[in-house]
Structures are given as structure tokens and as C-alpha cells.
Design a protein around this motif. Structure first.
Motif, PDB file in Angstrom:
ATOM      1  N   VAL A   1       0.830  -1.208   0.000  1.00 33.52           N
ATOM      2  CA  VAL A   1       0.000   0.000   0.000  1.00 33.52           C
ATOM      3  C   VAL A   1       0.863   1.256   0.000  1.00 33.52           C
ATOM      4  O   VAL A   1       0.554   2.242  -0.669  1.00 33.52           O
TER       5      VAL A   1
ATOM      6  N   LEU B   1       2.872   1.286  -3.653  1.00 31.91           N
ATOM      7  CA  LEU B   1       2.103   1.257  -4.897  1.00 31.91           C
ATOM      8  C   LEU B   1       2.019   2.622  -5.598  1.00 31.91           C
ATOM      9  O   LEU B   1       2.238   2.685  -6.811  1.00 31.91           O
ATOM     10  N   PRO B   2       1.735   3.734  -4.908  1.00 29.48           N
ATOM     11  CA  PRO B   2       1.695   5.018  -5.624  1.00 29.48           C
ATOM     12  C   PRO B   2       3.025   5.384  -6.284  1.00 29.48           C
ATOM     13  O   PRO B   2       3.047   5.901  -7.408  1.00 29.48           O
ATOM     14  N   SER B   3       4.128   5.097  -5.624  1.00 28.22           N
ATOM     15  CA  SER B   3       5.434   5.392  -6.220  1.00 28.22           C
ATOM     16  C   SER B   3       5.710   4.512  -7.429  1.00 28.22           C
ATOM     17  O   SER B   3       6.268   4.975  -8.431  1.00 28.22           O
TER      18      SER B   3
ATOM     19  N   VAL C   1       3.469   3.187  -9.451  1.00 25.57           N
ATOM     20  CA  VAL C   1       2.604   3.660 -10.538  1.00 25.57           C
ATOM     21  C   VAL C   1       3.166   4.955 -11.137  1.00 25.57           C
ATOM     22  O   VAL C   1       3.224   5.117 -12.361  1.00 25.57           O
ATOM     23  N   ALA C   2       3.599   5.890 -10.279  1.00 19.66           N
ATOM     24  CA  ALA C   2       4.166   7.152 -10.778  1.00 19.66           C
ATOM     25  C   ALA C   2       5.438   6.902 -11.574  1.00 19.66           C
ATOM     26  O   ALA C   2       5.668   7.531 -12.609  1.00 19.66           O
TER      27      ALA C   2
ATOM     28  N   TRP D   1       4.482   5.527 -14.972  1.00 20.05           N
ATOM     29  CA  TRP D   1       3.945   6.587 -15.831  1.00 20.05           C
ATOM     30  C   TRP D   1       5.054   7.531 -16.280  1.00 20.05           C
ATOM     31  O   TRP D   1       5.048   8.028 -17.397  1.00 20.05           O
ATOM     32  N   TYR D   2       6.040   7.786 -15.424  1.00 26.45           N
ATOM     33  CA  TYR D   2       7.194   8.618 -15.795  1.00 26.45           C
ATOM     34  C   TYR D   2       7.950   7.974 -16.950  1.00 26.45           C
ATOM     35  O   TYR D   2       8.337   8.650 -17.896  1.00 26.45           O
TER      36      TYR D   2
ATOM     37  N   LEU E   1       6.534  13.754 -12.775  1.00 22.04           N
ATOM     38  CA  LEU E   1       5.890  12.538 -12.292  1.00 22.04           C
ATOM     39  C   LEU E   1       6.877  11.559 -11.667  1.00 22.04           C
ATOM     40  O   LEU E   1       6.468  10.516 -11.174  1.00 22.04           O
TER      41      LEU E   1
ATOM     42  N   PRO F   1       8.848   9.944  -8.992  1.00 24.45           N
ATOM     43  CA  PRO F   1       8.761   9.990  -7.522  1.00 24.45           C
ATOM     44  C   PRO F   1      10.121  10.196  -6.887  1.00 24.45           C
ATOM     45  O   PRO F   1      11.092   9.528  -7.217  1.00 24.45           O
TER      46      PRO F   1
END
Length: 145
Positions: free
Chosen positions: A16, A19-21, A23-24, A27-28, A36, A38
Motif C-alpha cells: 500500500v 504502490l503510488p510510487s 505507478v508514478a 507513468w514517468y 511525475l 517519484p
């Protein structure tokens, strides 16, 4: 039993949080947009990105030489002079459009302004200059950091 449950809980917590890092970062790598990335935004990367995506004004001039009395170069030069007054560089691409009316399409970054007929090109000039100033990152003649 407790150890397995603790390991699963620890794995979920780590997932948890990470996961945001992840995904970023994915996308980068897809977009190459340094904003974008991280934990990796640097001034050098942002400057390089701004220079790579610098806005430019391009006029696509569809010229019907059969209907027009003047040469396309004279009209293209008048467009360049109109942009020079506002200190904006313009690149003109002239194509022959036999059977169609003469028109001008302005492209600023991802924006397409027009096409405008030859006699209404002034409206497109003003709109393209405003779009250029909205897209450009710094005003003309401003020193780079």
C-alpha cells in the motif's frame, strides 16, 4: 500461524505504501515527464523538460496560386512581420492547394487555431499569439536560470 499472518500484514502495508510510487515511476517511464518521477524531481530535469517541449508557432499556409494575384512569399512575410511585432517567432509552411481557397492554420503546441481564410488571418494571428503566451514557460527576453 501468527508469524504467517504478520508477514502477510507486513507485505500488504509495504504494498500500500509503495504502490503510488511504483505507478508514478511507470507513468514517468511512459511519458518522460520529470514532474511525475517519484522522489526524483530536480531543477536540471525540469529545465531539460521545458527546453524539450518549448512551444513554437507554425503557420500552415494553403495557397491557391491560381486564384491569388500576389506570390505566397509576400503573404508569408507579412505573417512573419505580424508575429515579429509581438516578439514571437513564426515558421511558415506553404503548400499549394489547387481547387481550394487560400487559408491559414496556426499550430501552437498541441493547439490548432483555424483554418482562417486569407482575409481573416488577422484574427488567427491574435489568437495564436495569445495561445503562445499561455503555452510558453517564460516571457520573451527573460534570462534563463
Amino acid at each position: 500461524m501468527f508469524a504467517r499472518r504478520g508477514v502477510r500484514l507486513l507485505a500488504v502495508i509495504i504494498g500500500v505504501i509503495a504502490l503510488p510510487s511504483v505507478v508514478a515511476l511507470a507513468w514517468y517511464h511512459h511519458t518522460n515527464d520529470p514532474t511525475l518521477r517519484p522522489l526524483g524531481i530536480t531543477k536540471a530535469a525540469l529545465t531539460e523538460h521545458e527546453n524539450a517541449t518549448a512551444s513554437e508557432v507554425v503557420a500552415h499556409l494553403s495557397w491557391n496560386s491560381a486564384q491569388e494575384a500576389e506570390p505566397s512569399d509576400a503573404f508569408a512575410q507579412s505573417l512573419v512581420q505580424a508575429f515579429d511585432i509581438k516578439q514571437v517567432d513564426l515558421r511558415v509552411i506553404v503548400t499549394d492547394s489547387a481547387g481550394e481557397a487560400t487559408s491559414v492554420l496556426f499550430v501552437v503546441g498541441a493547439s490548432r487555431i483555424g483554418p482562417f481564410p486569407k482575409d481573416k488571418a488577422v484574427k488567427g494571428v491574435n489568437a495564436a499569439i495569445m495561445a503562445y503566451h499561455m503555452v510558453s514557460t517564460r516571457p520573451p527576453n527573460a534570462p534563463a536560470n
